[in-house]
Scaffold this motif. Sequence first.
Motif, mmCIF file in Angstrom:
data_model
loop_
_atom_site.group_PDB
_atom_site.id
_atom_site.type_symbol
_atom_site.label_atom_id
_atom_site.label_comp_id
_atom_site.label_asym_id
_atom_site.label_seq_id
_atom_site.Cartn_x
_atom_site.Cartn_y
_atom_site.Cartn_z
ATOM 1 N N ILE A 106 0.821 -1.216 0.000
ATOM 2 C CA ILE A 106 0.000 0.000 0.000
ATOM 3 C C ILE A 106 0.852 1.262 0.000
ATOM 4 N N MET A 107 2.172 1.100 0.016
ATOM 5 C CA MET A 107 3.010 2.287 0.121
ATOM 6 C C MET A 107 2.970 3.138 -1.146
ATOM 7 N N SER A 108 2.438 2.561 -2.241
ATOM 8 C CA SER A 108 2.257 3.382 -3.431
ATOM 9 C C SER A 108 1.231 4.489 -3.174
ATOM 10 N N GLN A 109 0.410 4.315 -2.129
ATOM 11 C CA GLN A 109 -0.558 5.352 -1.764
ATOM 12 C C GLN A 109 0.135 6.644 -1.331
ATOM 13 N N ILE A 110 1.379 6.540 -0.822
ATOM 14 C CA ILE A 110 2.125 7.762 -0.524
ATOM 15 C C ILE A 110 3.254 7.935 -1.542
ATOM 16 N N SER A 111 3.001 7.428 -2.756
ATOM 17 C CA SER A 111 3.878 7.625 -3.919
ATOM 18 C C SER A 111 5.252 6.984 -3.792
ATOM 19 N N ALA A 112 5.388 5.955 -2.954
ATOM 20 C CA ALA A 112 6.601 5.143 -3.001
ATOM 21 C C ALA A 112 6.392 4.139 -4.130
ATOM 22 N N GLU A 113 7.265 4.149 -5.117
ATOM 23 C CA GLU A 113 7.016 3.356 -6.328
ATOM 24 C C GLU A 113 7.438 1.909 -6.153
ATOM 25 N N GLU A 114 6.839 1.221 -5.174
ATOM 26 C CA GLU A 114 7.165 -0.194 -5.029
ATOM 27 C C GLU A 114 6.348 -1.008 -6.041
ATOM 28 N N LEU A 115 6.434 -2.333 -5.926
ATOM 29 C CA LEU A 115 5.891 -3.217 -6.954
ATOM 30 C C LEU A 115 4.447 -2.886 -7.345
ATOM 31 N N THR A 116 3.568 -2.686 -6.360
ATOM 32 C CA THR A 116 2.173 -2.392 -6.690
ATOM 33 C C THR A 116 2.032 -1.033 -7.370
ATOM 34 N N GLY A 117 2.870 -0.082 -6.950
ATOM 35 C CA GLY A 117 2.856 1.237 -7.582
ATOM 36 C C GLY A 117 3.273 1.151 -9.041
ATOM 37 N N VAL A 118 4.312 0.364 -9.315
ATOM 38 C CA VAL A 118 4.767 0.160 -10.699
ATOM 39 C C VAL A 118 3.648 -0.493 -11.511
ATOM 40 N N ALA A 119 2.973 -1.471 -10.886
ATOM 41 C CA ALA A 119 1.880 -2.153 -11.581
ATOM 42 C C ALA A 119 0.801 -1.155 -11.978
ATOM 43 N N TYR A 120 0.495 -0.239 -11.066
ATOM 44 C CA TYR A 120 -0.545 0.751 -11.367
ATOM 45 C C TYR A 120 -0.127 1.624 -12.543
ATOM 46 N N MET A 121 1.152 2.017 -12.542
ATOM 47 C CA MET A 121 1.689 2.838 -13.626
ATOM 48 C C MET A 121 1.553 2.082 -14.959
ATOM 49 N N ILE A 122 1.983 0.807 -14.971
ATOM 50 C CA ILE A 122 1.939 0.025 -16.213
ATOM 51 C C ILE A 122 0.497 -0.118 -16.698
ATOM 52 N N GLN A 123 -0.406 -0.375 -15.758
ATOM 53 C CA GLN A 123 -1.799 -0.613 -16.154
ATOM 54 C C GLN A 123 -2.411 0.657 -16.721
ATOM 55 N N SER A 124 -1.945 1.812 -16.235
ATOM 56 C CA SER A 124 -2.529 3.051 -16.768
ATOM 57 C C SER A 124 -1.983 3.366 -18.167
ATOM 58 N N PHE A 125 -0.819 2.792 -18.525
ATOM 59 C CA PHE A 125 -0.306 2.991 -19.887
ATOM 60 C C PHE A 125 -0.872 1.963 -20.856
ATOM 61 N N THR A 126 -1.023 0.718 -20.379
ATOM 62 C CA THR A 126 -1.348 -0.368 -21.304
ATOM 63 C C THR A 126 -2.818 -0.779 -21.257
ATOM 64 N N VAL A 139 -0.408 -13.359 -1.380
ATOM 65 C CA VAL A 139 -0.599 -12.191 -2.242
ATOM 66 C C VAL A 139 -1.187 -11.073 -1.383
ATOM 67 N N PRO A 140 -0.672 -9.848 -1.515
ATOM 68 C CA PRO A 140 -1.220 -8.766 -0.698
ATOM 69 C C PRO A 140 -2.683 -8.495 -1.039
ATOM 70 N N LEU A 141 -3.458 -8.143 -0.030
ATOM 71 C CA LEU A 141 -4.881 -7.866 -0.253
ATOM 72 C C LEU A 141 -5.122 -6.768 -1.299
ATOM 73 N N PRO A 142 -4.352 -5.676 -1.320
ATOM 74 C CA PRO A 142 -4.592 -4.673 -2.374
ATOM 75 C C PRO A 142 -4.469 -5.273 -3.772
ATOM 76 N N VAL A 143 -3.519 -6.205 -3.952
ATOM 77 C CA VAL A 143 -3.364 -6.834 -5.270
ATOM 78 C C VAL A 143 -4.570 -7.721 -5.579
ATOM 79 N N ILE A 144 -5.090 -8.431 -4.557
ATOM 80 C CA ILE A 144 -6.310 -9.226 -4.765
ATOM 81 C C ILE A 144 -7.447 -8.300 -5.189
ATOM 82 N N MET A 145 -7.533 -7.137 -4.524
ATOM 83 C CA MET A 145 -8.576 -6.165 -4.879
ATOM 84 C C MET A 145 -8.460 -5.777 -6.354
ATOM 85 N N PHE A 146 -7.242 -5.472 -6.787
ATOM 86 C CA PHE A 146 -7.033 -5.069 -8.185
ATOM 87 C C PHE A 146 -7.381 -6.202 -9.139
#
Lengths: 226, 214
Positions: A163-183, B62-69
């Motif tokens: 969830i750290m992407s919520q404060i703009s730390a570009e960890e794995l989930t944050g990168v995923a969000y970025m990729i999904q918004s491009f592709t 798997v983290p819950l936020p990823v399951i949500m997505f």
Amino acid sequence: MYEFDFSFLNDYMPDLIHGIWLTIGMTVASILPGFVLGTAVAVARLRGRPWVKRIATVYVEAIRNTPLIIQVFWLFFGLAALQVHIGPFAAAVIALVINVGAYTAEIMRAGFQSIPRGQLEAADCLALSPFQSLIQIEVPQAVERVYPALVSQFVLMMLATSIMSQISAEELTGVAYMIQSFTFRGFEVYLVIAVFYLGLASALRFVLMGLAEVSFPRRRRLRTPL
Amino acid sequence: MLGLTIQQIAYIFQGAGWTIILSLLGFVGGTVLGLPIALARSSNSKALRVASSLLVQFIQGVPLPVIMFVVYFGISIGGFEVPALVAAGLAMTLYSGAYLGEIWKGCIQAVPKTQWEAAECLALTPAQRFVYVVLPQALRIAIPPTVGFMVQIVKNTSYAVVINFFDLTYSAKVINNSTFMPFTVFTLAAAIYFAICFPMSVLAQRYERKLHRS
């Protein structure tokens, strides 16, 4: 019919690897301080003066009964309001340490309470100071007893970094969000990310359990499972 | 009050309402999914055991936020436009189903084996053995950890903020963005979460002590 398209894997591999490193970095940076904080709080709850005990209890209950995201927001936006500017990575690590410290404190408390009295009396007879007895006798034995629970807690903490992407730390989930918004391939991207997290979780568990093999020689000799 | 207007505070409490609704959805869905998982995990058939254990390990790794997505985007590729509540509710169901299943499996296995054997000696069918002998005893063991896990459910609904579900975390974030009073807003949000979770934590501890005494 929906057609799966995983071509983003090639195009965005460097970003994904960067995200994985950041996730690992946050986790590794938080484990040791979190453990030390948790152990200190556990000792404070068991041995401290009444007011120390009360503060430690309030800390543990406050953290354990509120979500991590709220704690992260409180810290990150709160520091910004105080004009203290630390990066998202530092804020994430501080929040994780404070969070995992409370859970570790509960686990370690159980560990300390499970040590037979004879061990403490023996330490006393050997003229060890209370601090020496704590560091040399109690902490190692407590850790050995609760090690699997500690490992699970740190794996959960690694997953929570997502969830750290919520404060703009570009960890794995944050990168995923970025990729999904491009592709616009959200489903595929997050499926892949889920597999990455599974791998990371197994790897962390494997490494920490391997660490136990090295750190608890008595167990290894006696071949007692953790 | 607190430097916030009545409307802003009402907005945050509205979010809290949705947090409770999502938590209830997660618990009910988790129970519906968790029971068969617990039964499959402790069944005699190896295939069922392996399949359910794989499912549980996948969800717990798997983290819950990823399951949500995954759920959120997974539903939308079918061309369905669903509200975030459905996606978040489904994700919470998967998540709490896996954990509750694992907890309840432990409770079923905690019933002494002699109870199964005694029931068999009394010529009860496997279903009767389970329903009349094992289940009532497992239920008693299951209450403290289940109540404890409900605290986790309430806290973890906050992850639904990643798919923009309007809950307590989301509403607090919105109010913070417009007022920029993070300490006030997030302390209030934390206090509401605490007010929901703490009584359940205390209850779980009390049940556990009661169980240990008896």
